[in-house]
Design a protein around this motif. Sequence first.
Motif, PDB file in Angstrom:
ATOM      1  N   LYS A  93      79.380 -76.833  79.920  1.00  0.00           N
ATOM      2  CA  LYS A  93      80.177 -77.689  80.808  1.00  0.00           C
ATOM      3  C   LYS A  93      81.562 -77.935  80.223  1.00  0.00           C
ATOM      4  CE  LYS A  93      76.077 -80.134  82.535  1.00  0.00           C
ATOM      5  NZ  LYS A  93      75.334 -81.436  82.551  1.00  0.00           N
ATOM      6  N   LEU A  94      81.627 -78.132  78.909  1.00  0.00           N
ATOM      7  CA  LEU A  94      82.919 -78.337  78.267  1.00  0.00           C
ATOM      8  C   LEU A  94      83.773 -77.076  78.340  1.00  0.00           C
ATOM      9  CD1 LEU A  94      81.843 -80.322  75.070  1.00  0.00           C
ATOM     10  CD2 LEU A  94      83.104 -81.213  77.033  1.00  0.00           C
ATOM     11  N   ALA A  95      83.146 -75.933  78.111  1.00  0.00           N
ATOM     12  CA  ALA A  95      83.875 -74.666  78.163  1.00  0.00           C
ATOM     13  C   ALA A  95      84.418 -74.406  79.564  1.00  0.00           C
ATOM     14  CB  ALA A  95      82.975 -73.520  77.713  1.00  0.00           C
ATOM     15  N   GLU A  96      83.598 -74.682  80.577  1.00  0.00           N
ATOM     16  CA  GLU A  96      84.036 -74.493  81.963  1.00  0.00           C
ATOM     17  C   GLU A  96      85.200 -75.406  82.302  1.00  0.00           C
ATOM     18  OE1 GLU A  96      80.566 -75.150  84.280  1.00  0.00           O
ATOM     19  OE2 GLU A  96      79.548 -73.323  83.586  1.00  0.00           O
ATOM     20  N   GLY A  97      85.247 -76.579  81.640  1.00  0.00           N
ATOM     21  CA  GLY A  97      86.338 -77.514  81.896  1.00  0.00           C
ATOM     22  C   GLY A  97      87.551 -77.277  81.019  1.00  0.00           C
ATOM     23  N   GLY A  98      87.530 -76.200  80.220  1.00  0.00           N
ATOM     24  CA  GLY A  98      88.678 -75.872  79.393  1.00  0.00           C
ATOM     25  C   GLY A  98      88.696 -76.563  78.044  1.00  0.00           C
ATOM     26  N   LYS A  99      87.634 -77.297  77.691  1.00  0.00           N
ATOM     27  CA  LYS A  99      87.601 -78.009  76.417  1.00  0.00           C
ATOM     28  C   LYS A  99      86.887 -77.147  75.373  1.00  0.00           C
ATOM     29  CE  LYS A  99      87.759 -82.580  78.576  1.00  0.00           C
ATOM     30  NZ  LYS A  99      89.035 -82.993  77.979  1.00  0.00           N
TER      31      LYS A  99
ATOM     32  N   GLY B 230      68.030 -81.892  71.448  1.00  0.00           N
ATOM     33  CA  GLY B 230      67.453 -80.598  71.779  1.00  0.00           C
ATOM     34  C   GLY B 230      68.528 -79.546  71.968  1.00  0.00           C
ATOM     35  N   ALA B 231      68.195 -78.331  71.619  1.00  0.00           N
ATOM     36  CA  ALA B 231      69.165 -77.236  71.687  1.00  0.00           C
ATOM     37  C   ALA B 231      69.633 -76.975  73.116  1.00  0.00           C
ATOM     38  CB  ALA B 231      68.553 -75.970  71.092  1.00  0.00           C
ATOM     39  N   LYS B 232      68.713 -77.052  74.093  1.00  0.00           N
ATOM     40  CA  LYS B 232      69.091 -76.746  75.478  1.00  0.00           C
ATOM     41  C   LYS B 232      70.115 -77.750  76.005  1.00  0.00           C
ATOM     42  CE  LYS B 232      67.244 -75.780  80.083  1.00  0.00           C
ATOM     43  NZ  LYS B 232      68.359 -76.491  80.752  1.00  0.00           N
ATOM     44  N   THR B 233      69.874 -79.044  75.736  1.00  0.00           N
ATOM     45  CA  THR B 233      70.815 -80.063  76.203  1.00  0.00           C
ATOM     46  C   THR B 233      72.197 -79.838  75.617  1.00  0.00           C
ATOM     47  OG1 THR B 233      69.066 -81.713  76.484  1.00  0.00           O
ATOM     48  CG2 THR B 233      71.309 -82.544  76.227  1.00  0.00           C
ATOM     49  N   LEU B 234      72.257 -79.500  74.321  1.00  0.00           N
ATOM     50  CA  LEU B 234      73.541 -79.278  73.671  1.00  0.00           C
ATOM     51  C   LEU B 234      74.224 -78.008  74.171  1.00  0.00           C
ATOM     52  CD1 LEU B 234      72.707 -80.341  70.006  1.00  0.00           C
ATOM     53  CD2 LEU B 234      74.039 -81.601  71.712  1.00  0.00           C
ATOM     54  N   MET B 235      73.446 -76.955  74.416  1.00  0.00           N
ATOM     55  CA  MET B 235      74.031 -75.726  74.929  1.00  0.00           C
ATOM     56  C   MET B 235      74.563 -75.928  76.345  1.00  0.00           C
ATOM     57  SD  MET B 235      74.015 -73.450  72.591  1.00  0.00           S
ATOM     58  CE  MET B 235      74.398 -72.001  73.571  1.00  0.00           C
TER      59      MET B 235
ATOM     60  N   GLY C  91      78.518 -83.306  85.673  1.00  0.00           N
ATOM     61  CA  GLY C  91      79.223 -82.032  85.578  1.00  0.00           C
ATOM     62  C   GLY C  91      80.680 -82.223  85.215  1.00  0.00           C
ATOM     63  N   ASP C  92      81.080 -83.473  84.978  1.00  0.00           N
ATOM     64  CA  ASP C  92      82.452 -83.805  84.650  1.00  0.00           C
ATOM     65  C   ASP C  92      82.691 -83.560  83.156  1.00  0.00           C
ATOM     66  OD1 ASP C  92      84.884 -84.928  84.077  1.00  0.00           O
ATOM     67  OD2 ASP C  92      84.503 -86.833  85.079  1.00  0.00           O
ATOM     68  N   PRO C  93      83.556 -82.606  82.788  1.00  0.00           N
ATOM     69  CA  PRO C  93      83.795 -82.297  81.364  1.00  0.00           C
ATOM     70  C   PRO C  93      84.231 -83.515  80.547  1.00  0.00           C
ATOM     71  CG  PRO C  93      84.751 -80.604  82.745  1.00  0.00           C
ATOM     72  CD  PRO C  93      84.335 -81.710  83.670  1.00  0.00           C
ATOM     73  N   GLN C  94      85.052 -84.386  81.129  1.00  0.00           N
ATOM     74  CA  GLN C  94      85.503 -85.575  80.400  1.00  0.00           C
ATOM     75  C   GLN C  94      84.339 -86.514  80.114  1.00  0.00           C
ATOM     76  OE1 GLN C  94      88.778 -87.236  82.692  1.00  0.00           O
ATOM     77  NE2 GLN C  94      90.258 -86.068  81.479  1.00  0.00           N
TER      78      GLN C  94
END
Length: 267
Positions: free
Chosen positions: A254-260, A244-249, A215-218
Amino acid sequence: LPLLASLVAHSCAPNASRLVDPAGRSLELLARRDLKSGEMLTLDYLAAQLWSRRERQSSLRDSKCFECFCERCRAPDWEGAMVCPLCWPLAQREAGFTVVPSPNSKEPPHGFVVEHPVAKGSSHASSVGGEWACTLCTKRMKGRDLEIPLPEGTPATTYLGLARYAEDLVRAGLEDPGCLELHHVRALAAPLALVVGERHWTYKWLTVQLLKLTGDPQEVERCLRELFDWMETWAFLEPIRILGAKTLMDAADKLAEGGKWQIASNQ
């Protein structure tokens, strides 16, 4: 429906995917790319896109009783690449087998040996078992040349056995979901990188598991960059079809939640 789908030919680089509704009343074959008129549909019987050719062929022989000569199996086995034992001699490695990455260089100071299959129709035709060539020193060798004895205390008796050792670790994770907890995945990453190198499929398979679990964005960012770079510039695979699309979404969330946001948008 399973009988209908079984009539579709196999390929390790399939041009279609199978979609079955939860109730089992319908089955769809979805094209994964533009198809030419009259082109034969193919499915991946193994759904094991990251496996090396040796691993795919072994599974197909054991479970389906045939050997695959698809386009991917006739190409160099980029997924099974190991650190070259000639341009980085075993004597120069810690404990005789480990590979220590250079902290100051993106490109390692050694090449990777990649197996090239024997052409179909030759007296030794096989999609497994050919000549290995190094990407840096360009030395060519047979599989027997890689059965180099290793010092006592290493996890395999020969150099080529290190790949089998790494693959056994991955199989253990597939057979026992408990081995795929986040702390187990992180603990396995370093040993695999040291044993077979970071371009071997087992290391990238582990990176996929880490991408799914963390769950770590970095950490998500590092996994995505590493996987996309390896698939697009080394193994010549398409990330969205492999991951797979689900893994990428999920990774993008997770990146969006971390501000990336920018990274999430680009990936």
